[in-house]
Design a protein around this motif. Sequence first.
Motif, PDB file in Angstrom:
ATOM      1  N   UNK A   1     -61.415  -1.894  22.363  1.00  0.00           N
ATOM      2  CA  UNK A   1     -62.060  -1.885  23.671  1.00  0.00           C
ATOM      3  C   UNK A   1     -61.602  -3.111  24.445  1.00  0.00           C
ATOM      4  N   UNK A   2     -60.922  -2.862  25.568  1.00  0.00           N
ATOM      5  CA  UNK A   2     -60.383  -3.934  26.404  1.00  0.00           C
ATOM      6  C   UNK A   2     -61.098  -3.921  27.747  1.00  0.00           C
ATOM      7  N   UNK A   3     -61.571  -5.077  28.185  1.00  0.00           N
ATOM      8  CA  UNK A   3     -62.256  -5.196  29.475  1.00  0.00           C
ATOM      9  C   UNK A   3     -61.432  -6.109  30.379  1.00  0.00           C
ATOM     10  N   UNK A   4     -60.954  -5.559  31.488  1.00  0.00           N
ATOM     11  CA  UNK A   4     -60.227  -6.335  32.502  1.00  0.00           C
ATOM     12  C   UNK A   4     -61.059  -6.302  33.783  1.00  0.00           C
ATOM     13  N   UNK A   5     -62.073  -7.155  33.816  1.00  0.00           N
ATOM     14  CA  UNK A   5     -63.021  -7.169  34.934  1.00  0.00           C
ATOM     15  C   UNK A   5     -62.524  -8.115  36.028  1.00  0.00           C
ATOM     16  N   UNK A   6     -61.476  -7.713  36.723  1.00  0.00           N
ATOM     17  CA  UNK A   6     -60.900  -8.568  37.759  1.00  0.00           C
ATOM     18  C   UNK A   6     -61.817  -8.676  38.984  1.00  0.00           C
ATOM     19  N   UNK A   7     -62.755  -7.741  39.138  1.00  0.00           N
ATOM     20  CA  UNK A   7     -63.708  -7.807  40.259  1.00  0.00           C
ATOM     21  C   UNK A   7     -64.890  -8.712  39.937  1.00  0.00           C
ATOM     22  N   UNK A   8     -65.088  -9.021  38.658  1.00  0.00           N
ATOM     23  CA  UNK A   8     -66.182  -9.897  38.261  1.00  0.00           C
ATOM     24  C   UNK A   8     -67.559  -9.295  38.476  1.00  0.00           C
ATOM     25  N   UNK A   9     -67.705  -8.006  38.175  1.00  0.00           N
ATOM     26  CA  UNK A   9     -68.990  -7.344  38.443  1.00  0.00           C
ATOM     27  C   UNK A   9     -69.671  -6.829  37.176  1.00  0.00           C
ATOM     28  N   UNK A  10     -69.035  -6.947  36.022  1.00  0.00           N
ATOM     29  CA  UNK A  10     -69.582  -6.361  34.799  1.00  0.00           C
ATOM     30  C   UNK A  10     -70.274  -7.411  33.933  1.00  0.00           C
ATOM     31  N   UNK A  11     -71.317  -6.980  33.260  1.00  0.00           N
ATOM     32  CA  UNK A  11     -72.038  -7.823  32.305  1.00  0.00           C
ATOM     33  C   UNK A  11     -71.491  -7.508  30.911  1.00  0.00           C
ATOM     34  N   UNK A  12     -70.572  -8.332  30.443  1.00  0.00           N
ATOM     35  CA  UNK A  12     -69.917  -8.067  29.162  1.00  0.00           C
ATOM     36  C   UNK A  12     -70.906  -8.044  28.004  1.00  0.00           C
ATOM     37  N   UNK A  13     -71.955  -8.852  28.095  1.00  0.00           N
ATOM     38  CA  UNK A  13     -72.908  -8.922  26.981  1.00  0.00           C
ATOM     39  C   UNK A  13     -73.619  -7.590  26.767  1.00  0.00           C
ATOM     40  N   UNK A  14     -73.715  -6.785  27.808  1.00  0.00           N
ATOM     41  CA  UNK A  14     -74.310  -5.451  27.663  1.00  0.00           C
ATOM     42  C   UNK A  14     -73.247  -4.375  27.519  1.00  0.00           C
TER      43      UNK A  14
ATOM     44  N   UNK B   1     -47.845  -4.421  34.969  1.00  0.00           N
ATOM     45  CA  UNK B   1     -47.696  -5.874  35.014  1.00  0.00           C
ATOM     46  C   UNK B   1     -48.393  -6.577  33.856  1.00  0.00           C
ATOM     47  N   UNK B   2     -49.576  -6.094  33.471  1.00  0.00           N
ATOM     48  CA  UNK B   2     -50.404  -6.824  32.513  1.00  0.00           C
ATOM     49  C   UNK B   2     -50.558  -6.136  31.155  1.00  0.00           C
ATOM     50  N   UNK B   3     -50.481  -4.819  31.128  1.00  0.00           N
ATOM     51  CA  UNK B   3     -50.710  -4.091  29.875  1.00  0.00           C
ATOM     52  C   UNK B   3     -49.686  -2.968  29.716  1.00  0.00           C
ATOM     53  N   UNK B   4     -48.438  -3.296  29.496  1.00  0.00           N
ATOM     54  CA  UNK B   4     -47.427  -2.244  29.322  1.00  0.00           C
ATOM     55  C   UNK B   4     -47.717  -1.335  28.128  1.00  0.00           C
ATOM     56  N   UNK B   5     -48.546  -1.820  27.189  1.00  0.00           N
ATOM     57  CA  UNK B   5     -48.888  -0.974  26.035  1.00  0.00           C
ATOM     58  C   UNK B   5     -49.774   0.205  26.434  1.00  0.00           C
TER      59      UNK B   5
END
Length: 482
Positions: A31-44, A83-87
Motif C-alpha cells: 500500500x503506497x500513499x502519495x498524498x501530494x495534496x496533503x488532505x489524507x489522515x494516514x493514521x486512519x 516521473x515518480x513510480x515507473x513500477x
Amino acid sequence: MRRLLAAVLLVLLGLLCGSAAAALAEPPVEFVVEDRAGVLDRSRLVPAVEAIDFYEPTRVAVFTYRGAAADNLNEEVLRFARAEHPEWISTDGQKWADGLFIFALDPVGRHVGTYMGEDRKVSLEQREEIQNASKDLLRDAQWTDGTIAGIRRGAELINQPWYRSAAFLVTAWSAVAAAVLGAATWLIVRWRTRVDSRRELARGDASYANVSMDLQVTELNAGTIPESSRYGSTVLEKHRTFLAKYNAATQLSNQAHALTPRAMGRRPNLKLARNYADASAELDALDDVIADTNALLNRGSAWAPAWDRQLAPFRSDLAAIEQMLSKRHAEGDSATAAALRSFREQSQRDIERWSAELAEGTISPETALDRLRDARTHLTELLKNHADTVIAGFTKNEREAKMMREEMENAQAGTKAKHGRAYEPSILGTVYPSYYFFSVPAFNTGFSTGVGSVSSARGGGSTTGYGASGGSFSGSGSSSSF
C-alpha cells in the motif's frame, strides 16, 4: 413447491456463503500513499486499507494532487507515475502494471479516478461504481473516508468471482423469488394504500368538521369585511366560491366514507380520499383568513392575534436566515449574505414599530399590511440576489449555472405536488399567488435540489483518455467529477 423453494435457497446460500469466505481473503500486498495534496489522515487511512480484503493479491496506491476543474486527472496520474513510480507501468509502457489498483483524488479540481493493471481491470460501469462509492463523502470534504470507501468498493469488484457478480445474483435470486416478491409486493402496496387512505380520510374529517362547525360564523365574518379595502375585496372574492367549494367537499366526503376497507386499498380511492382532505384543508384555512381579515380590518377585539398571524410567515423567514446562510456552499460570508442579515435586524425592529403604531391607531390595518407586503417583497429580491451569488460560487460553467438557476426558480414558483408548498393561510397569502413571495424554505429547497442536480451531472460522465502527453498509453482507467 415449498420443499423445492427451500432446496433451491439452501443450494444458493451454500454456494454464496461457503465459497465467498475463501475468495475474499487477500489484504493488499503493498500500500503506497502519495498524498501530494496533503488532505489524507494516514493514521486512519493506512490501517483501514490494510484491513480490506481483495479477491487476489493486489498492490494498492493512492495519489492526490491539487489541480483545477479543467485538468484531466488521467493525464496527471500517468505523468506522476512516469516521473515518480515507473513500477506502476507495464514493461512495454502501454498499460498499468499487473496486480495494481490506483485510487486518485484531486480535492481542488474535484476529480476522482481509478486505474488498474490488465489482470485487475473492471468495466467502465464498475469503475464508475467505485468512484461513486466515494463521492458523497468527497463532496463533504471527507477525503480520507471517501478514499477508504472507494478502495473498499474496488476490492468488492476487482476480480469478483462469477457467483458474486450482480448479473448472477440477479438471475439466481429472481428465479427463486419472483413469485414470492410479486405476491408480497402486491400485498404491501394494498396495505400501504389502505393505511394512506385512512390517514387522508382522518385528515379530511378533522378539517371538514372545523369548517362545518364554523360555517355560520364564517358567513357573519364575511358579511362585515369592508369591500372598499383592497385586501378585503380580494378575500371576499375568495369567499364567493366558499359555499360551492364546501358543497363539493361534502360530496367528496360522502364518496370517501362510502368506501369499504377493501376498496381503500385501491390507488384511485386513495386519490379520492386525498382530494377530500386537500379540499377540506383549504376551506379550513380560508375560513380562518376570513375571520382574521374581518378582525384586523375592522379592528375588532381579536385584531392583535389576527395581526400576529399575518406576521408569522415573515417572522419565520427572518428566523431561518442564519441557518440558511450557514450551510455548505451557501456563501455565508458574501455581500448578499450580509445584506440579508442587515435586513433581518432592521425588519425585526420594523415589526415592533408597525405593531405599536397599529395598536396606537397611528396607522391603519391597510397600511400595516402594505408595509408587510413591501418587506416580504424586499426579502424576495434579496433572496434572488443571494441565489445569484450561490450559483456563481458553486457552478463551474454556464450550463451548470443554468441548471441550478432553473431549480431555484422552480422552487419559488413550484406546485405543491413538486415542492410540497401549500396555500399560505394569511391575508397576503390569499391576496397574492404562492409564487409572489420567495420564502427561505423555498430558497432552501431550490438550493438543495440545485446542488444535487449539478453534483449528479458532474458525476454523470467519465473521462477515459490520457490527454496529449499520454501518447499511445491505453491502460485501464477513468475519472469523473464530484
